[in-house]
Design a protein around this motif. Structure first.
Motif, PDB file in Angstrom:
ATOM      1  N   ARG A 135       0.896  -1.237   0.233  1.00 44.27           N
ATOM      2  CA  ARG A 135       0.075  -0.150  -0.069  1.00 44.27           C
ATOM      3  C   ARG A 135       0.718   1.149  -0.094  1.00 44.27           C
ATOM      4  NH1 ARG A 135      -5.219   1.924  -0.667  1.00 44.27           N
ATOM      5  NH2 ARG A 135      -5.885   3.682   0.601  1.00 44.27           N
ATOM      6  N   VAL A 136       1.862   1.247   0.854  1.00 44.86           N
ATOM      7  CA  VAL A 136       2.634   2.463   1.003  1.00 44.86           C
ATOM      8  C   VAL A 136       4.084   1.996   1.600  1.00 44.86           C
ATOM      9  CG1 VAL A 136       3.383   4.470   2.440  1.00 44.86           C
ATOM     10  CG2 VAL A 136       0.900   4.120   1.895  1.00 44.86           C
ATOM     11  N   GLY A 137       5.259   2.438   0.757  1.00 46.18           N
ATOM     12  CA  GLY A 137       6.411   1.933   1.169  1.00 46.18           C
ATOM     13  C   GLY A 137       6.972   2.757   2.368  1.00 46.18           C
ATOM     14  N   ILE A 138       7.109   3.685   2.385  1.00 48.38           N
ATOM     15  CA  ILE A 138       7.534   4.568   3.527  1.00 48.38           C
ATOM     16  C   ILE A 138       6.365   5.666   3.875  1.00 48.38           C
ATOM     17  CG2 ILE A 138       9.121   6.284   4.559  1.00 48.38           C
ATOM     18  CD1 ILE A 138      11.272   4.972   2.861  1.00 48.38           C
ATOM     19  N   GLY A 139       5.601   5.526   5.057  1.00 49.10           N
ATOM     20  CA  GLY A 139       4.578   6.496   5.320  1.00 49.10           C
ATOM     21  C   GLY A 139       5.122   7.431   6.416  1.00 49.10           C
ATOM     22  N   ILE A 140       4.796   8.424   6.289  1.00 53.92           N
ATOM     23  CA  ILE A 140       5.490   9.496   7.387  1.00 53.92           C
ATOM     24  C   ILE A 140       4.159  10.430   7.724  1.00 53.92           C
ATOM     25  CG2 ILE A 140       7.039  11.525   7.751  1.00 53.92           C
ATOM     26  CD1 ILE A 140       8.589  10.128   5.434  1.00 53.92           C
ATOM     27  N   ARG A 141       3.978  10.581   9.151  1.00 51.18           N
ATOM     28  CA  ARG A 141       3.082  11.411   9.721  1.00 51.18           C
ATOM     29  C   ARG A 141       3.678  12.356  10.732  1.00 51.18           C
ATOM     30  NH1 ARG A 141      -0.834   7.035   8.629  1.00 51.18           N
ATOM     31  NH2 ARG A 141      -2.480   7.972   7.211  1.00 51.18           N
ATOM     32  N   ASP A 174       1.584  12.672   5.166  1.00 51.57           N
ATOM     33  CA  ASP A 174       0.512  13.243   5.648  1.00 51.57           C
ATOM     34  C   ASP A 174       0.865  14.218   6.846  1.00 51.57           C
ATOM     35  OD1 ASP A 174      -2.016  13.934   6.684  1.00 51.57           O
ATOM     36  OD2 ASP A 174      -2.702  11.828   7.184  1.00 51.57           O
ATOM     37  N   PRO A 175       0.923  15.501   6.411  1.00 54.07           N
ATOM     38  CA  PRO A 175       1.594  16.475   7.046  1.00 54.07           C
ATOM     39  C   PRO A 175       0.873  16.737   8.535  1.00 54.07           C
ATOM     40  CG  PRO A 175       1.751  17.042   5.035  1.00 54.07           C
ATOM     41  CD  PRO A 175       0.789  15.987   5.068  1.00 54.07           C
ATOM     42  N   PRO A 176       1.561  16.700   9.798  1.00 50.10           N
ATOM     43  CA  PRO A 176       0.757  17.363  10.895  1.00 50.10           C
ATOM     44  C   PRO A 176       0.809  18.626  10.713  1.00 50.10           C
ATOM     45  CG  PRO A 176       3.015  16.697  11.418  1.00 50.10           C
ATOM     46  CD  PRO A 176       2.934  16.325   9.946  1.00 50.10           C
ATOM     47  N   ALA A 177      -0.162  18.984  11.907  1.00 54.21           N
ATOM     48  CA  ALA A 177      -0.269  20.451  12.168  1.00 54.21           C
ATOM     49  C   ALA A 177       0.892  21.254  12.784  1.00 54.21           C
ATOM     50  CB  ALA A 177      -1.757  20.716  12.780  1.00 54.21           C
ATOM     51  N   GLY A 178       1.214  22.352  12.572  1.00 51.47           N
ATOM     52  CA  GLY A 178       2.087  23.069  13.602  1.00 51.47           C
ATOM     53  C   GLY A 178       3.369  23.625  12.754  1.00 51.47           C
ATOM     54  N   THR A 204      -6.396  16.819   8.612  1.00 52.13           N
ATOM     55  CA  THR A 204      -5.898  17.821   9.589  1.00 52.13           C
ATOM     56  C   THR A 204      -5.753  19.129   8.779  1.00 52.13           C
ATOM     57  OG1 THR A 204      -3.591  17.229   8.460  1.00 52.13           O
ATOM     58  CG2 THR A 204      -4.604  15.896  10.772  1.00 52.13           C
ATOM     59  N   GLU A 205      -5.659  19.223   7.583  1.00 52.68           N
ATOM     60  CA  GLU A 205      -5.545  20.537   6.858  1.00 52.68           C
ATOM     61  C   GLU A 205      -4.149  21.148   7.148  1.00 52.68           C
ATOM     62  OE1 GLU A 205      -7.252  21.448   4.037  1.00 52.68           O
ATOM     63  OE2 GLU A 205      -8.606  19.585   4.720  1.00 52.68           O
TER      64      GLU A 205
END
Length: 410
Positions: A135-141, A174-178, A204-205
């Motif tokens: 599904r995803v190789g390297i997934g980052i949040r 999927d960028p976190p807020a801040g 999260t927008e």
């Protein structure tokens, strides 16, 4: 029996935290790697060698350096679950070969798992090879992540691609807020994924910034770099080979420079990787410069497009010194604002546009025909080479430079 070696677990000052050990574990699901990583202390260095079969391994500690040695092979047993889940901050993962399930999932739904799934901040992944992405190789949040020198072979089956299964990613962020929300991807090779790199939020927008530089993308079925959110992305000095519309970015103040987008494929049933281009959506104050775009024109793709996907004002964009060479009888090679509410103060300068289209039509288009609100746009210093029947440039009234270009018909 499958031999598995675990090197010393060391503290950051190099003193031994445990005696150097090796273990021999029966074939099948391996628990020794899971035990070590899930109980490692902050500040440790872990060296891993040998063949490991794992279900989700959760790394909770921060400031851990995991080094997969040259012979390390990590086999995922559950393609629907995470392989290595990183919760700690400032974790460094180096080396190793990870293998996933050959049957890929490209369904259009939020991704939940990855071969390497990072939720911590300021983490780094380098020199890792992933063969077969479920599904995803390297997934980052997390924030401030760096992926460098990795090789990701998606192995998405071409016969499963119908044009709508877009949820399969080599790297997904999927960028976190801040503040400090960044992703850097350098010197990687990403192939046969649906999306090479995906930047997008699921609720999260957040407004992150990605820097994608000096990478090679090959055979990505939908896009090489696909950003649906964010501001100020940099996509620079990358090579895209046989990827469909390799660069697609939504948002403002992006920089797309010094990339080569090349496709030598002819149209085949179910395979549109020959249709290349740069697609900037709802974008203002972006720069697209010094790129090479070489491929087919058709199926809705444009060599360089800057448009209002949601009917917004497109302004202050710069398109300069690009070389666009396309065959086929599709849409314009450069197009700005065909769907925008307003097209203001954009500049198209010093580009080379070469087309073999022979059915007439438009090579360059700015704004919408007869739109009185489009103003301040400039089209100067460009070189256009095309059959005489296709030698058409459409500019809004009041645009500068219609005649200040070189036109060569054949």
């Amino acid at each position: 029996m499958a031999g598995i070696g675990l090197g010393a677990i060391l503290t950051t000052d190099g003193s031994a935290a445990g005696a150097k050990t090796s273990a021999s574990v029966p074939a099948g699901p391996d628990t020794s790697l899971k035990d070590v990583l899930e109980n490692v202390q902050p500040g440790s260095i872990v060296e891993v060698s040998g063949h490991h079969k794992i279900r989700t391994v959760v790394l909770r500690s921060s400031d851990v350096d995991i080094k997969f040695l040259r012979d390390a092979r990590i086999e995922l047993l559950d393609p629907a679950a995470d392989g290595l889940l990183v919760l700690g901050d400032r974790v460094r993962i180096t080396g190793g070969v990870f293998t996933g399930e050959s049957t890929a999932d490209g369904s259009n739904s939020p991704w939940k798992s990855a071969v390497i799934h990072i939720l911590g901040h300021e983490c780094q992944v380098s020199g890792v090879r992933i063969v077969g992405v479920p599904r995803v190789g390297i997934g980052i949040r997390g924030k401030a992540a760096v992926v460098q020198g990795c090789e990701i072979e998606g192995a998405y089956p071409i016969h499963l691609w119908s044009g709508v299964e877009t949820g399969h990613f080599g790297i997904a962020w999927d960028p976190p807020a801040g503040l400090g929300t960044t992703l850097s991807v350098f010197d990687c090779r990403i192939s046969t994924c649906v999306q090479g790199i995906f930047v997008g939020n699921f609720g999260t927008e957040a407004d992150g910034r990605a820097v994608v530089r000096d990478n090679c993308f090959q055979g990505c079925l939908n896009h090489g770099v696909y950003g649906v959110s964010g501001t100020g992305h940099v996509v620079e000095r990358n090579h895209f080979m046989d990827c469909q519309v390799p660069i697609v970015l939504t948002g403002n103040r992006h920089n797309v420079s010094y990339n080569s987008l090349v496709s030598l494929l002819l149209e085949r049933s179910g395979d549109s990787r020959g249709y290349t281009g740069i697609d900037m959506r709802d974008s203002s104050f972006s720069v697209i410069q010094d790129n090479l775009v070489l491929g087919l024109s058709g199926r809705g793709n444009v060599g360089i497009s800057v448009d209002g996907l949601h009917g917004r004002t497109i302004q202050g964009n710069v398109v300069r010194r690009n070389v666009v060479v396309m065959s086929g009888d599709g849409l314009p090679l450069i197009r700005l604002g065909a769907k925008a509410d307003q097209v203001l103060n954009n500049s198209i300068t010093s580009n080379s546009v070469i087309s073999t289209k022979r059915s007439g039509g438009t090579l360059v288009s700015i704004g919408r025909a007869g739109q009185p609100v489009d103003a301040g746009n400039s089209f100067k210093g460009n070189s256009i080479v095309a059959p005489r029947a296709a030698m058409t440039v459409k500019l809004p009234r009041g645009s500068e430079g219609r005649e200040a270009n070189t036109y060569t018909a054949f």
